[in-house]
Design a protein around this motif. Structure first.
Motif, PDB file in Angstrom:
ATOM      1  N   VAL A 285       0.825  -1.210   0.000  1.00  0.00           N
ATOM      2  CA  VAL A 285       0.000   0.000   0.000  1.00  0.00           C
ATOM      3  C   VAL A 285       0.863   1.266   0.000  1.00  0.00           C
ATOM      4  O   VAL A 285       0.685   2.138  -0.862  1.00  0.00           O
ATOM      5  N   PRO A 286       1.822   1.413   0.920  1.00  0.00           N
ATOM      6  CA  PRO A 286       2.680   2.604   0.833  1.00  0.00           C
ATOM      7  C   PRO A 286       3.499   2.662  -0.452  1.00  0.00           C
ATOM      8  O   PRO A 286       3.775   3.744  -0.968  1.00  0.00           O
ATOM      9  N   ALA A 287       3.860   1.505  -0.985  1.00  0.00           N
ATOM     10  CA  ALA A 287       4.606   1.490  -2.249  1.00  0.00           C
ATOM     11  C   ALA A 287       3.738   1.998  -3.388  1.00  0.00           C
ATOM     12  O   ALA A 287       4.203   2.777  -4.234  1.00  0.00           O
ATOM     13  N   ALA A 288       2.476   1.573  -3.427  1.00  0.00           N
ATOM     14  CA  ALA A 288       1.568   2.039  -4.475  1.00  0.00           C
ATOM     15  C   ALA A 288       1.352   3.542  -4.378  1.00  0.00           C
ATOM     16  O   ALA A 288       1.332   4.254  -5.397  1.00  0.00           O
ATOM     17  N   ALA A 289       1.197   4.039  -3.151  1.00  0.00           N
ATOM     18  CA  ALA A 289       1.009   5.471  -2.960  1.00  0.00           C
ATOM     19  C   ALA A 289       2.241   6.250  -3.412  1.00  0.00           C
ATOM     20  O   ALA A 289       2.135   7.296  -4.068  1.00  0.00           O
ATOM     21  N   ARG A 290       3.409   5.700  -3.072  1.00  0.00           N
ATOM     22  CA  ARG A 290       4.644   6.395  -3.458  1.00  0.00           C
ATOM     23  C   ARG A 290       4.831   6.383  -4.970  1.00  0.00           C
ATOM     24  O   ARG A 290       5.247   7.378  -5.572  1.00  0.00           O
ATOM     25  N   LEU A 291       4.523   5.261  -5.619  1.00  0.00           N
ATOM     26  CA  LEU A 291       4.679   5.183  -7.063  1.00  0.00           C
ATOM     27  C   LEU A 291       3.683   6.100  -7.770  1.00  0.00           C
ATOM     28  O   LEU A 291       4.021   6.749  -8.765  1.00  0.00           O
ATOM     29  N   ALA A 292       2.457   6.181  -7.256  1.00  0.00           N
ATOM     30  CA  ALA A 292       1.470   7.079  -7.850  1.00  0.00           C
ATOM     31  C   ALA A 292       1.923   8.531  -7.732  1.00  0.00           C
ATOM     32  O   ALA A 292       1.797   9.319  -8.691  1.00  0.00           O
ATOM     33  N   ALA A 293       2.471   8.907  -6.572  1.00  0.00           N
ATOM     34  CA  ALA A 293       2.984  10.264  -6.403  1.00  0.00           C
ATOM     35  C   ALA A 293       4.145  10.531  -7.358  1.00  0.00           C
ATOM     36  O   ALA A 293       4.299  11.637  -7.896  1.00  0.00           O
ATOM     37  N   CYS A 294       4.955   9.502  -7.582  1.00  0.00           N
ATOM     38  CA  CYS A 294       6.075   9.638  -8.518  1.00  0.00           C
ATOM     39  C   CYS A 294       5.569   9.885  -9.935  1.00  0.00           C
ATOM     40  O   CYS A 294       6.130  10.711 -10.663  1.00  0.00           O
ATOM     41  N   VAL A 295       4.504   9.189 -10.345  1.00  0.00           N
ATOM     42  CA  VAL A 295       3.950   9.395 -11.684  1.00  0.00           C
ATOM     43  C   VAL A 295       3.488  10.834 -11.850  1.00  0.00           C
ATOM     44  O   VAL A 295       3.703  11.463 -12.898  1.00  0.00           O
ATOM     45  N   VAL A 296       2.856  11.394 -10.809  1.00  0.00           N
ATOM     46  CA  VAL A 296       2.449  12.803 -10.870  1.00  0.00           C
ATOM     47  C   VAL A 296       3.670  13.695 -11.060  1.00  0.00           C
ATOM     48  O   VAL A 296       3.661  14.637 -11.861  1.00  0.00           O
ATOM     49  N   GLU A 297       4.752  13.395 -10.324  1.00  0.00           N
ATOM     50  CA  GLU A 297       5.974  14.185 -10.462  1.00  0.00           C
ATOM     51  C   GLU A 297       6.581  14.029 -11.854  1.00  0.00           C
ATOM     52  O   GLU A 297       7.078  14.999 -12.447  1.00  0.00           O
ATOM     53  N   LEU A 298       6.538  12.814 -12.393  1.00  0.00           N
ATOM     54  CA  LEU A 298       7.028  12.600 -13.757  1.00  0.00           C
ATOM     55  C   LEU A 298       6.244  13.448 -14.759  1.00  0.00           C
ATOM     56  O   LEU A 298       6.826  14.056 -15.678  1.00  0.00           O
ATOM     57  N   CYS A 299       4.936  13.491 -14.589  1.00  0.00           N
ATOM     58  CA  CYS A 299       4.103  14.295 -15.487  1.00  0.00           C
ATOM     59  C   CYS A 299       4.425  15.779 -15.342  1.00  0.00           C
ATOM     60  O   CYS A 299       4.476  16.521 -16.332  1.00  0.00           O
ATOM     61  N   GLU A 300       4.645  16.206 -14.096  1.00  0.00           N
ATOM     62  CA  GLU A 300       5.028  17.601 -13.863  1.00  0.00           C
ATOM     63  C   GLU A 300       6.347  17.923 -14.567  1.00  0.00           C
ATOM     64  O   GLU A 300       6.504  18.974 -15.191  1.00  0.00           O
ATOM     65  N   GLY A 301       7.304  16.998 -14.463  1.00  0.00           N
ATOM     66  CA  GLY A 301       8.584  17.205 -15.132  1.00  0.00           C
ATOM     67  C   GLY A 301       8.453  17.260 -16.633  1.00  0.00           C
ATOM     68  O   GLY A 301       9.088  18.086 -17.303  1.00  0.00           O
ATOM     69  N   GLN A 302       7.621  16.394 -17.196  1.00  0.00           N
ATOM     70  CA  GLN A 302       7.411  16.405 -18.640  1.00  0.00           C
ATOM     71  C   GLN A 302       6.731  17.690 -19.076  1.00  0.00           C
ATOM     72  O   GLN A 302       7.054  18.259 -20.121  1.00  0.00           O
ATOM     73  N   HIS A 303       5.786  18.164 -18.274  1.00  0.00           N
ATOM     74  CA  HIS A 303       5.116  19.423 -18.594  1.00  0.00           C
ATOM     75  C   HIS A 303       6.108  20.580 -18.583  1.00  0.00           C
ATOM     76  O   HIS A 303       6.092  21.449 -19.465  1.00  0.00           O
ATOM     77  N   ALA A 304       6.985  20.587 -17.560  1.00  0.00           N
ATOM     78  CA  ALA A 304       8.016  21.625 -17.503  1.00  0.00           C
ATOM     79  C   ALA A 304       8.928  21.544 -18.714  1.00  0.00           C
ATOM     80  O   ALA A 304       9.324  22.578 -19.285  1.00  0.00           O
ATOM     81  N   ASP A 305       9.253  20.331 -19.127  1.00  0.00           N
ATOM     82  CA  ASP A 305      10.113  20.139 -20.298  1.00  0.00           C
ATOM     83  C   ASP A 305       9.478  20.736 -21.552  1.00  0.00           C
ATOM     84  O   ASP A 305      10.122  21.458 -22.314  1.00  0.00           O
ATOM     85  N   THR A 306       8.202  20.445 -21.772  1.00  0.00           N
ATOM     86  CA  THR A 306       7.542  20.981 -22.968  1.00  0.00           C
ATOM     87  C   THR A 306       7.419  22.495 -22.886  1.00  0.00           C
ATOM     88  O   THR A 306       7.531  23.186 -23.907  1.00  0.00           O
ATOM     89  N   ASP A 307       7.196  23.038 -21.675  1.00  0.00           N
ATOM     90  CA  ASP A 307       7.148  24.488 -21.516  1.00  0.00           C
ATOM     91  C   ASP A 307       8.493  25.118 -21.863  1.00  0.00           C
ATOM     92  O   ASP A 307       8.557  26.151 -22.548  1.00  0.00           O
ATOM     93  N   LEU A 308       9.573  24.498 -21.382  1.00  0.00           N
ATOM     94  CA  LEU A 308      10.911  25.035 -21.648  1.00  0.00           C
ATOM     95  C   LEU A 308      11.232  25.009 -23.133  1.00  0.00           C
ATOM     96  O   LEU A 308      11.935  25.897 -23.637  1.00  0.00           O
ATOM     97  N   GLU A 309      10.745  23.990 -23.832  1.00  0.00           N
ATOM     98  CA  GLU A 309      11.023  23.907 -25.268  1.00  0.00           C
ATOM     99  C   GLU A 309      10.399  25.072 -26.029  1.00  0.00           C
ATOM    100  O   GLU A 309      10.863  25.444 -27.105  1.00  0.00           O
ATOM    101  N   ARG A 310       9.330  25.659 -25.471  1.00  0.00           N
ATOM    102  CA  ARG A 310       8.672  26.786 -26.137  1.00  0.00           C
ATOM    103  C   ARG A 310       9.328  28.120 -25.802  1.00  0.00           C
ATOM    104  O   ARG A 310       9.008  29.142 -26.408  1.00  0.00           O
TER     105      ARG A 310
END
Length: 381
Positions: A180-205
């Protein structure tokens, strides 16, 4: 990814290891090198792949037929027509980190218990690869066409979504108190990954002169460091580690992940296409604001102004023969981008070693994690 390279291969590849030209700080070199060699890292990766592949294949087999075919192609298990293939599914660095962290803190029993978590991390990693290839329009991965070029954008995105769901299901179904804590941590990581990808696309512009090093370092930590940190933290959770050890191993993975990204960015500019499976200078052609490029752009040197002018205009295929990519790579190097990336990678590895010592003070117990940390900064692709 290419095999672990020897010193000779490093020289012949044209991609010096971190710290050259010039040596890295003494403490970083001592921490990274020590008694380790590529054979130990290779053994860690081979063991991880042997343990995790059956779990991965079983998970992918549970997908509906259309999604199963795309995922199997992406992992290299099948050709586009569905026939079996002996492809390259990657080095399994992230699942190896899960298993090594579990073993470092809990021994072989903890490593065995953490196999579903290792598979879940690898599924999330491949979800990001499928999506990244679509967003970046990358046509080649692991020496063959990317999934979106074969099956189309929509199908590749949906297959990636399915892999992310499979990852969380693996953890939810695992009969372990850490699930259960592992699933919660991995889900939070996916959100952070998406945030990083969003920042990446913003920087490219952004204009070439409107991006700071702090911004791209934060983006790289979210896009790359977060998942390596999460992998180590999940291994610690399955070993029953306390909060401090889990946090320290997360920090170790994040710092090693930044070193990994720095070297990956160097490879993206100067890597040998025979090893990387991608055209030379592909990142420069795409005008990516990678870490060496931004370091060069912000250096205040005459070469930085030349690079900004080159990056300010779209790359045109017909200019390839005129040597624009080579000229752009030379501008990055002359402006100090390559040297900075190599020195920064060495510094990040030193920080990673400090975090590891907090969680696993016994060097012998930390050996597997040390070998993998060494591996991520000694590669050509």
């Amino acid at each position: 990814m290419a095999e672990f390279m020897t010193e000779t291969e490093e020289r012949s590849s044209g991609v010096p290891r971190p710290g050259t030209p010039g040596e890295p700080p003494e403490e970083a070199g001592d921490a990274a090198a020590g008694p380790l060699d590529g054979h130990e890292a290779a053994a860690q990766l081979e063991r991880a792949r042997a343990l995790v592949d059956p779990e991965l294949r079983a998970a992918v087999e549970s997908l509906p037929g259309s999604m199963r075919r795309i995922a199997s192609y992406h992992f290299g298990w099948q050709h586009a027509d569905g026939t079996p293939a002996a492809g390259n599914a990657g080095k399994a660095i992230r699942p190896a980190l899960v298993l090594a962290a579990a073993a470092a803190l809990g021994g072989p029993a903890a490593r065995a218990a953490a196999v579903p978590a290792a598979a879940a991390v690898e599924l999330v990693h491949n979800f990001t690869l499928l999506h990244d290839d679509v967003m970046d329009r990358d046509a080649t991965r692991r020496h063959r066409p990317t999934a979106w070029t074969v099956f189309g954008d929509a199908d590749a995105i949906l297959a990636g979504d399915a892999l992310q769901a499979l990852a969380l299901r693996l953890l939810a179904e695992a009969p372990h108190p850490a699930s259960v804590p592992a699933a919660a941590r991995l889900a939070a990581c996916v959100v952070e990954l998406c945030e990083g990808q969003h920042a990446d696309t913003d920087l490219e512009r952004c204009a070439p002169d409107a991006v700071t090093l702090d911004e791209v370092l934060a983006m790289a930590e979210a896009k790359t460091g977060a998942l390596l940190g999460c992998a180590c933290a999940l291994g610690a959770l399955y070993a029953g580690a306390g909060e401090e050890e889990v946090a320290a191993l997360d920090g170790f993975g994040r710092q090693a992940g930044l070193a990994f990204q720095l070297i990956d960015d160097v490879i993206g500019i100067w890597g040998d296409p025979r090893h990387t499976g991608k055209p030379a200078g592909a990142d420069l052609a795409a005008r990516k604001k990678s870490l060496p490029v931004v370091a060069a752009l912000t250096s205040g040197t005459p070469a930085a102004a030349e690079l900004a002018a080159l990056y300010g205009t779209p790359y045109r295929e017909e200019e390839a023969e005129a040597g624009e990519i080579a000229r752009t790579a030379l501008a990055v190097e002359r402006a100090g981008g390559r040297d900075w990336a190599q020195a920064e990678a060495a510094d990040r590895m030193a920080r990673a070693m400090q975090e590891l010592a907090r969680a696993v003070p016994d060097p012998e117990a930390a050996g597997g994690l040390l070998a993998l940390a060494e591996f991520v900064t000694r590669r050509t692709s």
